[in-house]
Design an enzyme around this catalytic site. Structure first.
Site, mmCIF file in Angstrom:
data_model
loop_
_atom_site.group_PDB
_atom_site.id
_atom_site.type_symbol
_atom_site.label_atom_id
_atom_site.label_comp_id
_atom_site.label_asym_id
_atom_site.label_seq_id
_atom_site.Cartn_x
_atom_site.Cartn_y
_atom_site.Cartn_z
ATOM 1 N N SER A 41 0.828 -1.194 0.000
ATOM 2 C CA SER A 41 0.000 0.000 0.000
ATOM 3 C C SER A 41 0.871 1.256 0.000
ATOM 4 C CB SER A 41 -0.956 -0.054 1.199
ATOM 5 O OG SER A 41 -2.034 0.822 1.029
ATOM 6 N N HIS A 63 -7.197 -6.259 0.160
ATOM 7 C CA HIS A 63 -6.054 -5.349 0.155
ATOM 8 C C HIS A 63 -4.825 -5.912 0.864
ATOM 9 C CE1 HIS A 63 -4.103 -1.544 -0.354
ATOM 10 N NE2 HIS A 63 -4.044 -1.276 0.936
ATOM 11 N N ASP A 94 -9.397 -6.178 -4.245
ATOM 12 C CA ASP A 94 -8.879 -5.032 -3.506
ATOM 13 C C ASP A 94 -9.754 -3.817 -3.774
ATOM 14 O OD1 ASP A 94 -7.432 -2.918 -2.391
ATOM 15 O OD2 ASP A 94 -5.491 -3.731 -2.998
#
Length: 319
Positions: A100, A259, A231
């Site tokens: 991320s 995610h 995601d």
């Protein structure tokens, strides 16, 4: 390896405590977590890898056990912070694994310090397109700081659980984990650092930082992309954008994962990571070659291709 080996340690850099976990021996792997998270997200992987590698997992400034000052929380500043931490640990070169926000920091690290980056592993990474979940856009909006303290209270957590489940904001395997992170927003310094970090990369229109224009520079740096097909935080179509923009990159999609593919299926993630490390030689920095890439710039065809890829993937898995 005993869990005590992964207890957080600290180094003071530029006057601020930087927490990190470090163990093992051999080639160095640097693990970077996402926004609002901390180094503990990698613990299962660290324990499995420490027998063959030196593993380092810092808490980014403003996160976990690291200091939370009024400071620069930009992606570039985080990349510099990683360089400085590694220098204090007498580590010159690393394979960077980033999730991320950590993926955006990993790309920035490779761009700013190519001589120190052996490989890149990007997991549900930010920085490859504007798309991001609307809740993050709202959190970055003016006045959001007045609401965030409420998110860690029990009634708010219960409401968020129902809301997220109803709208499928997170996969079931991610939801409980994410909600425990929301509870930290009750702490003023943590909340302030979260907002500064978020607003450095996201505004009401989506992600602000976009590395696609520099992804061609990863030519010669072995790169692995890992994404969950479900995601909803960073749309999985970004994986295809990055794959096309990064010459020679490998792409693996985790069918049905959200995610956090490294948490939803850690055994598969570990298998893919080990395979990638075994099959790819570390990049060797060549200043003349780097200069040639910069002068040539991004290929014209690549600009067209990346603009045409939707946020939703057209394939479910593979490399």
């Amino acid at each position: 390896m005993l869990p005590e080996a992964f207890a957080p340690q600290t180094r003071v850099i530029h006057g601020y405590e930087r927490a990190y976990r470090m163990a093992g021996r051999g080639p160095v792997l640097l693990f970077l977590h996402g926004i609002g998270d901390d180094s503990s997200t990698w613990l299962d992987l660290l324990e499995s890898l420490a027998g063959d590698f030196t593993v380092i997992a810092p808490d980014l400034l403003g996160h976990g056990f690291s200091a939370k000052p009024r400071a620069d929380y930009s992606v570039a500043a985080y990349a510099c912070g990683m360089r400085d931490l590694l220098t204090t640990l007498d580590v010159d070169r690393v394979t960077v694994v980033g999730h991320s926000l950590g993926g955006g920091v990993a790309m920035q690290f490779a761009y700013q310090f190519p001589e120190r980056c052996e490989r890149l592993v990007l997991v549900g990474s930010g920085g490859v397109g504007a798309g991001v979940h609307p809740l993050l856009r709202l959190a970055a909006a003016p006045g959001a700081g007045l609401v965030l303290p409420l998110l860690g209270t029990p009634p708010a957590v219960a409401a968020l659980r129902g809301f997220a489940g109803l709208l499928r904001v997170f996969e079931d395997t991610d939801l409980d984990y994410v909600l425990t992170r929301y509870a930290r927003l009750l702490e003023r310094d943590t909340r302030s650092a979260f907002l500064r970090t978020l607003r450095s990369v996201v505004d009401w229109r989506g992600q602000v930082v976009n590395m696609l224009d520099r992804c061609y520079l990863t030519e010669g740096i072995p790169t692995l992309l890992v994404w969950g097909t479900e995601d909803s935080v960073v749309p999985s179509g970004h994986a295809l954008r990055a794959h096309r923009a990064m010459p020679g990159s490998r792409l693996v999609l985790f069918e049905g994962a959200g995610h956090f593919p490294h948490r939803s299926d850690p055994e598969r993630f570990l298998e893919i990571l080990r395979e990638f490390l075994a099959e790819t030689p570390p990049a060797q920095y060549d200043r003349a070659r780097w200069g040639k890439l910069l002068r040539a710039g991004r290929p014209q065809q690549q600009r067209l291709d990346t603009a045409e890829i939707p946020d939703a993937p057209t394939v479910s898995s593979g490399t």
